[in-house]
Design a protein around this motif. Structure first.
Motif, PDB file in Angstrom:
ATOM      1  N   THR A 105       0.841  -1.186   0.000  1.00 44.36           N
ATOM      2  CA  THR A 105       0.000   0.000   0.000  1.00 44.36           C
ATOM      3  C   THR A 105       0.878   1.238   0.000  1.00 44.36           C
ATOM      4  OG1 THR A 105      -1.740  -1.134   1.242  1.00 44.36           O
ATOM      5  CG2 THR A 105      -1.822   1.260   1.216  1.00 44.36           C
ATOM      6  N   GLY A 121      -2.078  -2.568   8.345  1.00 42.07           N
ATOM      7  CA  GLY A 121      -2.278  -2.371   6.920  1.00 42.07           C
ATOM      8  C   GLY A 121      -3.677  -2.677   6.430  1.00 42.07           C
ATOM      9  N   ARG A 122      -4.548  -3.157   7.288  1.00 37.62           N
ATOM     10  CA  ARG A 122      -5.918  -3.506   6.911  1.00 37.62           C
ATOM     11  C   ARG A 122      -6.854  -2.368   7.277  1.00 37.62           C
ATOM     12  NH1 ARG A 122      -9.814  -7.606  10.264  1.00 37.62           N
ATOM     13  NH2 ARG A 122     -11.461  -7.896   8.701  1.00 37.62           N
ATOM     14  N   ALA A 123      -7.739  -2.005   6.358  1.00 39.45           N
ATOM     15  CA  ALA A 123      -8.666  -0.909   6.606  1.00 39.45           C
ATOM     16  C   ALA A 123      -9.779  -1.354   7.538  1.00 39.45           C
ATOM     17  CB  ALA A 123      -9.251  -0.401   5.304  1.00 39.45           C
ATOM     18  N   LEU A 178      -9.353   7.336   7.058  1.00 46.72           N
ATOM     19  CA  LEU A 178      -8.840   5.970   6.956  1.00 46.72           C
ATOM     20  C   LEU A 178      -8.219   5.567   8.276  1.00 46.72           C
ATOM     21  CD1 LEU A 178      -8.235   3.594   4.926  1.00 46.72           C
ATOM     22  CD2 LEU A 178      -5.989   4.667   4.582  1.00 46.72           C
ATOM     23  N   SER A 233     -12.841   3.345   6.599  1.00 42.87           N
ATOM     24  CA  SER A 233     -12.505   4.147   5.431  1.00 42.87           C
ATOM     25  C   SER A 233     -13.696   5.034   5.092  1.00 42.87           C
ATOM     26  CB  SER A 233     -12.125   3.274   4.224  1.00 42.87           C
ATOM     27  OG  SER A 233     -13.209   2.476   3.802  1.00 42.87           O
ATOM     28  N   ASP A 235       1.993  -6.119   6.951  1.00 37.26           N
ATOM     29  CA  ASP A 235       1.401  -5.431   8.105  1.00 37.26           C
ATOM     30  C   ASP A 235       2.330  -4.390   8.701  1.00 37.26           C
ATOM     31  OD1 ASP A 235       3.303  -7.022   9.350  1.00 37.26           O
ATOM     32  OD2 ASP A 235       1.941  -7.821  10.869  1.00 37.26           O
ATOM     33  N   THR A 261      -6.639   2.293  17.237  1.00 41.63           N
ATOM     34  CA  THR A 261      -6.251   1.044  16.583  1.00 41.63           C
ATOM     35  C   THR A 261      -5.896  -0.056  17.580  1.00 41.63           C
ATOM     36  OG1 THR A 261      -3.970   1.867  16.387  1.00 41.63           O
ATOM     37  CG2 THR A 261      -5.439   2.180  14.489  1.00 41.63           C
ATOM     38  N   LEU A 266      -6.059   2.227   9.569  1.00 40.22           N
ATOM     39  CA  LEU A 266      -5.443   0.955   9.230  1.00 40.22           C
ATOM     40  C   LEU A 266      -4.926   0.273  10.477  1.00 40.22           C
ATOM     41  CD1 LEU A 266      -3.255   1.835   6.085  1.00 40.22           C
ATOM     42  CD2 LEU A 266      -5.601   0.996   6.143  1.00 40.22           C
ATOM     43  N   ASP A 300      -0.175   0.575  11.770  1.00 38.85           N
ATOM     44  CA  ASP A 300      -1.373   1.049  12.456  1.00 38.85           C
ATOM     45  C   ASP A 300      -1.347   2.570  12.361  1.00 38.85           C
ATOM     46  OD1 ASP A 300      -1.408  -1.617  13.122  1.00 38.85           O
ATOM     47  OD2 ASP A 300      -1.758  -1.301  15.265  1.00 38.85           O
TER      48      ASP A 300
END
Length: 460
Positions: free
Chosen positions: A3, A415-417, A410, A420, A28, A115, A412, A379
């Motif tokens: 990303t 690395g995962r949303a 956003l 969003s 990640d 997060t 994260l 994160d």
């Protein structure tokens, strides 16, 4: 998975800020970040961060998720009055209540840029299902890193404690259940989504034996220790009368000072107390909204920081901090310190550090979380600070901290949303909110079936 976030203002917390730069994420973790145009990254998913401020994900270091189901009660009570009013309500909770409350509470945290969250769950009424498993499942579904602190109380009214006997456990049962929780769930790996702490509730609800045995258990298992301390003057008086010591001195006597310990609140500290926390590396979770709601006082955060003690932020339970967003605690912390100590007591950037790296240190994860650096976990949060109204504040960190924080563009986690465009993406946002409403209704019904009267302003 690769990303690339580009054209973004970077506030890494560690190192200089970058007015226009990029972040590259591989898997990640953060692979690199820098100023100027983003480098070529074939196959990467590209996100335009124009008009946004990038910060590390916020770290919530004190919470009681089950309390989402009991908001709005005992609205004008002191801490001890509030606890007495609500213990009987909480005694009715079951795993379904906890799951719904935790789902709503964690979703709400995510929507305000959090997060990673800890949770201090210390009531385990018999025959009500696996309450710890319920909140762990909720965290898995929402997608936040989760640090449940397996709490406990063994000092009921019959033994001179504050809580009713119906909500306390026996010492041997507590130690066995806590050890089982650590063995079943604790993941010490770098990318861990789940770590467990050991957390007797407080000096007025946990015996000295429970405190010392819990510390021994945590250190044998290699996990962290957490408890409430010095939240109110009532607690200070209780400790003096019962133990002949002030709260921090009592904790020191029990072996509860050290770099593996973080306390919740720590409002009423003497100069000597602050010195002990700093010298031993003991952390604290500052919960300004809850402390204000209960009239507990204002923690000496600026003095603690000046003397080298670590401080993170916490939302605290929703029943004493109704609908408080994690991002809102940056502003509250800043305003409380300035109201008490003057305009130079806490800066916007130091408030951001409390909510990120300070929190990561409390949880023992400063090598993995809390700042935007290559090698750390991805994160992070993008905050829209260049909209039609917010762009009037030239400094984006000031816009985030001084004003009401805007909904993040956003969020994260590894690395995962998770969020969003201001919406939860891991689970249905409406379902998460409705789960909290259902938990409230169920807890109210179960409490009334136990003969506890529950209304908008009280519980008795």
């Amino acid at each position: 998975m690769s990303t690339l976030i580009e054209n973004v203002y970077l506030a890494p917390v560690v190192g200089p800020e970058i007015e226009s730069g990029y972040i590259r994420i591989e898997g990640d973790r953060i692979a690199e970040l820098g100023a100027g145009p983003a480098p070529d990254a074939p196959g990467a998913t590209r996100t335009d961060g124009g008009g946004c401020l990038a910060t590390p994900g916020l770290v919530n270091t004190h919470h009681h998720l089950y309390q989402w189901a009991s908001q709005g009660l005992a609205q004008d009570a002191t801490l001890f009055e509030w606890l007495v009013a609500l213990y009987e309500v909480w005694a009715a909770m079951d795993a379904e209540v906890v799951k719904g409350a935790a789902t709503a509470g964690l979703g709400w945290l995510a929507l305000s840029g959090c997060t990673t969250s800890s949770d201090h769950h210390y009531l385990f009424p018999k025959g009500r299902g696996d309450l710890l498993a319920a909140e762990i499942e909720a965290a898995r579904e929402v997608g936040l890193r989760f640090h449940p602190a397996r709490g406990s109380m063994d000092l009921g009214k019959s033994k001179g404690g504050l809580p009713p006997d119906v909500v306390v456990e026996e010492l041997d049962d507590i130690l066995a259940a806590t050890a089982e929780a650590v063995d079943a769930y604790h993941d010490p790996s770098f990318s861990s989504m789940l770590r467990v702490a050991v957390a007797p509730c407080s000096p007025f609800s946990a015996s000295a034996e429970l405190m010392t045995e819990s510390a021994a258990l945590a250190r044998a298992k290699g996990v962290r220790l957490h408890t409430h301390i010095a939240e109110t003057l009532d607690e200070d008086e209780h400790c003096r009368e019962r133990f002949g010591l002030r709260p921090v001195d009592y904790m020191e006597k029990l072996g509860w000072l050290g770099p593996d310990v973080w306390f919740a609140h720590a409002v009423h500290l003497s100069d000597a107390d602050i010195g002990k926390l700093a010298a031993t590396g003991t952390g604290s979770a500052h919960c300004p909204s809850s402390n204000g709601r209960l009239g507990a006082g204002i923690a000496r955060v600026s003095e603690m920081l000046r003397r080298g003690a670590n401080v993170g932020l916490g939302v605290d339970g929703a029943a004493s901090s109704e609908l408080t967003p994690m991002a809102g605690e940056l502003r509250q912390a800043l305003l409380f310190q300035r109201a008490r100590y003057g305009p130079d007591a806490l800066s916007a950037r130091r408030a951001l550090e409390l909510a990120t790296l300070g929190g990561a240190r409390n949880l023992g994860r400063e090598a993995e979380l809390g700042s935007l650096e290559p090698g750390k976990l991805a994160d992070l949060v993008l905050w829209p600070v260049r909209g039609p109204f917010t762009a009037a504040v030239a400094d984006p960190v000031c816009a985030l901290v001084f004003g009401p924080a805007p909904p993040p563009t956003l969020v994260l986690v590894g690395g995962r949303a998770v969020v969003s465009d201001g919406e939860l993406r891991t689970i249905s946002q409406d379902e998460a909110g409705n789960a909290g409403v259902a938990a409230h209704r169920r807890l109210t019904r179960l409490a009334r079936e136990r003969g506890v009267a529950v209304d908008g302003g009280s519980a008795h």
